[in-house]
Design a protein around this motif. Sequence first.
Motif, PDB file in Angstrom:
ATOM      1  N   ARG A 246       4.259  39.980 -84.674  1.00 44.21           N
ATOM      2  CA  ARG A 246       3.866  40.144 -86.077  1.00 44.21           C
ATOM      3  C   ARG A 246       2.376  40.425 -86.221  1.00 44.21           C
ATOM      4  O   ARG A 246       1.928  40.905 -87.259  1.00 44.21           O
ATOM      5  CB  ARG A 246       4.246  38.899 -86.895  1.00 44.21           C
ATOM      6  CG  ARG A 246       4.285  39.177 -88.390  1.00 44.21           C
ATOM      7  CD  ARG A 246       4.411  37.939 -89.237  1.00 44.21           C
ATOM      8  NE  ARG A 246       4.577  38.278 -90.638  1.00 44.21           N
ATOM      9  CZ  ARG A 246       3.616  38.776 -91.420  1.00 44.21           C
ATOM     10  NH1 ARG A 246       2.403  38.971 -90.925  1.00 44.21           N
ATOM     11  NH2 ARG A 246       3.853  39.076 -92.685  1.00 44.21           N
ATOM     12  N   THR A 261      20.737  42.211 -87.878  1.00 44.71           N
ATOM     13  CA  THR A 261      19.667  41.431 -88.497  1.00 44.71           C
ATOM     14  C   THR A 261      18.424  41.478 -87.612  1.00 44.71           C
ATOM     15  O   THR A 261      18.483  41.859 -86.438  1.00 44.71           O
ATOM     16  CB  THR A 261      20.059  39.949 -88.685  1.00 44.71           C
ATOM     17  OG1 THR A 261      20.318  39.373 -87.395  1.00 44.71           O
ATOM     18  CG2 THR A 261      21.268  39.796 -89.574  1.00 44.71           C
ATOM     19  N   ALA A 274      12.660  33.114 -90.379  1.00 48.16           N
ATOM     20  CA  ALA A 274      13.064  34.083 -91.407  1.00 48.16           C
ATOM     21  C   ALA A 274      14.058  35.053 -90.780  1.00 48.16           C
ATOM     22  O   ALA A 274      14.040  35.289 -89.568  1.00 48.16           O
ATOM     23  CB  ALA A 274      11.864  34.846 -91.964  1.00 48.16           C
ATOM     24  N   THR A 275      14.923  35.611 -91.633  1.00 42.63           N
ATOM     25  CA  THR A 275      15.894  36.603 -91.191  1.00 42.63           C
ATOM     26  C   THR A 275      15.928  37.754 -92.192  1.00 42.63           C
ATOM     27  O   THR A 275      15.870  37.536 -93.406  1.00 42.63           O
ATOM     28  CB  THR A 275      17.305  35.985 -91.070  1.00 42.63           C
ATOM     29  OG1 THR A 275      17.256  34.894 -90.139  1.00 42.63           O
ATOM     30  CG2 THR A 275      18.304  37.008 -90.558  1.00 42.63           C
ATOM     31  N   TYR A 276      15.998  38.981 -91.673  1.00 45.74           N
ATOM     32  CA  TYR A 276      15.981  40.182 -92.510  1.00 45.74           C
ATOM     33  C   TYR A 276      17.216  41.033 -92.208  1.00 45.74           C
ATOM     34  O   TYR A 276      17.651  41.118 -91.053  1.00 45.74           O
ATOM     35  CB  TYR A 276      14.729  41.026 -92.220  1.00 45.74           C
ATOM     36  CG  TYR A 276      13.449  40.229 -92.192  1.00 45.74           C
ATOM     37  CD1 TYR A 276      12.736  39.969 -93.350  1.00 45.74           C
ATOM     38  CD2 TYR A 276      12.952  39.721 -90.996  1.00 45.74           C
ATOM     39  CE1 TYR A 276      11.562  39.234 -93.328  1.00 45.74           C
ATOM     40  CE2 TYR A 276      11.782  38.978 -90.954  1.00 45.74           C
ATOM     41  CZ  TYR A 276      11.095  38.733 -92.122  1.00 45.74           C
ATOM     42  OH  TYR A 276       9.941  38.001 -92.086  1.00 45.74           O
ATOM     43  N   ARG A 292       3.109  44.057 -93.865  1.00 38.70           N
ATOM     44  CA  ARG A 292       4.267  43.830 -94.734  1.00 38.70           C
ATOM     45  C   ARG A 292       5.471  44.699 -94.351  1.00 38.70           C
ATOM     46  O   ARG A 292       6.607  44.244 -94.436  1.00 38.70           O
ATOM     47  CB  ARG A 292       3.873  44.113 -96.189  1.00 38.70           C
ATOM     48  CG  ARG A 292       5.001  43.981 -97.181  1.00 38.70           C
ATOM     49  CD  ARG A 292       4.502  44.058 -98.611  1.00 38.70           C
ATOM     50  NE  ARG A 292       5.596  43.933 -99.571  1.00 38.70           N
ATOM     51  CZ  ARG A 292       5.430  43.720-100.857  1.00 38.70           C
ATOM     52  NH1 ARG A 292       4.186  43.623-101.369  1.00 38.70           N
ATOM     53  NH2 ARG A 292       6.469  43.607-101.667  1.00 38.70           N
ATOM     54  N   ILE A 307      11.758  48.037 -93.827  1.00 39.13           N
ATOM     55  CA  ILE A 307      12.033  46.718 -94.402  1.00 39.13           C
ATOM     56  C   ILE A 307      10.756  46.133 -94.996  1.00 39.13           C
ATOM     57  O   ILE A 307       9.699  46.162 -94.364  1.00 39.13           O
ATOM     58  CB  ILE A 307      12.582  45.759 -93.326  1.00 39.13           C
ATOM     59  CG1 ILE A 307      13.899  46.308 -92.763  1.00 39.13           C
ATOM     60  CG2 ILE A 307      12.782  44.353 -93.882  1.00 39.13           C
ATOM     61  CD1 ILE A 307      14.392  45.565 -91.530  1.00 39.13           C
ATOM     62  N   THR A 309       9.012  42.921 -95.603  1.00 38.68           N
ATOM     63  CA  THR A 309       9.171  41.558 -95.084  1.00 38.68           C
ATOM     64  C   THR A 309       8.843  40.483 -96.117  1.00 38.68           C
ATOM     65  O   THR A 309       9.167  39.310 -95.905  1.00 38.68           O
ATOM     66  CB  THR A 309       8.297  41.350 -93.837  1.00 38.68           C
ATOM     67  OG1 THR A 309       6.927  41.619 -94.152  1.00 38.68           O
ATOM     68  CG2 THR A 309       8.746  42.263 -92.706  1.00 38.68           C
ATOM     69  N   GLU A 310       8.219  40.867 -97.225  1.00 36.17           N
ATOM     70  CA  GLU A 310       7.953  39.889 -98.279  1.00 36.17           C
ATOM     71  C   GLU A 310       9.184  39.657 -99.145  1.00 36.17           C
ATOM     72  O   GLU A 310       9.523  38.524 -99.479  1.00 36.17           O
ATOM     73  CB  GLU A 310       6.759  40.323 -99.124  1.00 36.17           C
ATOM     74  CG  GLU A 310       5.431  40.248 -98.376  1.00 36.17           C
ATOM     75  CD  GLU A 310       4.241  40.442 -99.290  1.00 36.17           C
ATOM     76  OE1 GLU A 310       4.424  40.478-100.530  1.00 36.17           O
ATOM     77  OE2 GLU A 310       3.116  40.572 -98.769  1.00 36.17           O
ATOM     78  N   THR A 311       9.870  40.746 -99.513  1.00 34.46           N
ATOM     79  CA  THR A 311      11.084  40.609-100.317  1.00 34.46           C
ATOM     80  C   THR A 311      12.330  40.431 -99.448  1.00 34.46           C
ATOM     81  O   THR A 311      13.403  40.112 -99.961  1.00 34.46           O
ATOM     82  CB  THR A 311      11.283  41.840-101.212  1.00 34.46           C
ATOM     83  OG1 THR A 311      11.491  42.994-100.377  1.00 34.46           O
ATOM     84  CG2 THR A 311      10.068  42.061-102.104  1.00 34.46           C
ATOM     85  N   ARG A 312      12.171  40.690 -98.124  1.00 35.40           N
ATOM     86  CA  ARG A 312      13.269  40.607 -97.165  1.00 35.40           C
ATOM     87  C   ARG A 312      14.399  41.560 -97.524  1.00 35.40           C
ATOM     88  O   ARG A 312      15.592  41.234 -97.417  1.00 35.40           O
ATOM     89  CB  ARG A 312      13.787  39.166 -97.036  1.00 35.40           C
ATOM     90  CG  ARG A 312      12.730  38.168 -96.625  1.00 35.40           C
ATOM     91  CD  ARG A 312      13.321  36.802 -96.294  1.00 35.40           C
ATOM     92  NE  ARG A 312      12.272  35.819 -96.053  1.00 35.40           N
ATOM     93  CZ  ARG A 312      12.484  34.589 -95.622  1.00 35.40           C
ATOM     94  NH1 ARG A 312      13.721  34.168 -95.406  1.00 35.40           N
ATOM     95  NH2 ARG A 312      11.467  33.744 -95.441  1.00 35.40           N
ATOM     96  N   GLN A 313      14.014  42.773 -97.912  1.00 32.39           N
ATOM     97  CA  GLN A 313      14.998  43.783 -98.287  1.00 32.39           C
ATOM     98  C   GLN A 313      14.711  45.103 -97.580  1.00 32.39           C
ATOM     99  O   GLN A 313      13.556  45.430 -97.289  1.00 32.39           O
ATOM    100  CB  GLN A 313      14.967  44.014 -99.806  1.00 32.39           C
ATOM    101  CG  GLN A 313      15.437  42.821-100.620  1.00 32.39           C
ATOM    102  CD  GLN A 313      15.418  43.122-102.111  1.00 32.39           C
ATOM    103  OE1 GLN A 313      14.788  44.054-102.566  1.00 32.39           O
ATOM    104  NE2 GLN A 313      16.141  42.311-102.887  1.00 32.39           N
TER     105      GLN A 313
END
Length: 336
Positions: A246, A261, A274-276, A292, A307, A309-313
């Motif tokens: 990261r 994922t 965390a998982t995305y 981000r 992706i 990574t803040e909204t995980r979307q």
Amino acid sequence: MAAGLGGAGFGARAQPVAGGASAPGAATATARPPVFVLNSLDASVSVIDPATWTETRRIPTGKEPHHLYLTPDEKSLLVANALSDSLTFIDPVTAAVQRTVTGILDPYHLRFSADMKWFVTAANRLNHVDIYRWQPQAAEPLLLARRIATARTPSHLAIDSRSTVVYSTMQDSDELIAIDLATQAPRWKVPVGKMPADLYLTPDDRHLLIGMTGDEVVEVYDVSGTTPALVKRLKTGAGAHAFRARGDRRHVFVSNRVANTIGLVDIQRFEVVATYPAPGGPDCMDFMSDNRTLLVTSRWARKLTVIDTETRQVVRQVPVGRSPHGVWTLAHAGRV
């Protein structure tokens, strides 16, 4: 013409591209460096504009480009063409092809040592690890120091920050090997879990994380002693495969190819924090300099997935070629 085979005197010869950086079709430098995606079944690199998220050109390479790495001087991006036994050098800013180096046998995965002396490749198809001396100003920039026979299917590589040892996973014999860079001799070999793939070495060189693509775990080893010790089997998701730091010296992303994922692992506690979502068989990743945006190749979907990574979307998917594998951009966050 490819250089001949031999022992320590074997060299790899560079073939400059006519016109150099101003070759026809070369991209011009912009404020935002492009994103590069390797299309392993199309023998090409997709060049993507991160401002519009569109593919601006497609660069032909050798057969089966799987992984890529920046030269120590940061002037060239090396694309390893496993089935063509070659390396394609690309300008990381303009996307111009600079030259092709031939005679590199089956370069599936590749790494430079931190001291800029060694270049190492894993021959996934031919079962060996090659250690080269890096001499960028010479006509033959890579000089083979030693070819080390290995067990079945050497997959990924990691080199410690002191440039003393290279680690390699053996994907089809479920093993991990450590090789001394100074002597080019194996230090040890140990059995590990199912289908080991990518490696991540923590910034202090103490712990080595291995993605188990044939399982749902990352195995964590203490490699600070004379022999490695298993510390933990960390469940991340089915098909744990590739890593990308990261950039905060505390966390690393791991792609779970079967689970679709990406997990974020705390490397101090060795826990998933965390998982995305990452549809389409997530593989290699890069993390952009905005700290981000996570880029991941969706291997089975012919897409680059972006992706937040803040909204995980998932915010977008960019169409690329067949079986996209490596991804890289100069505008990246730190790599530790």
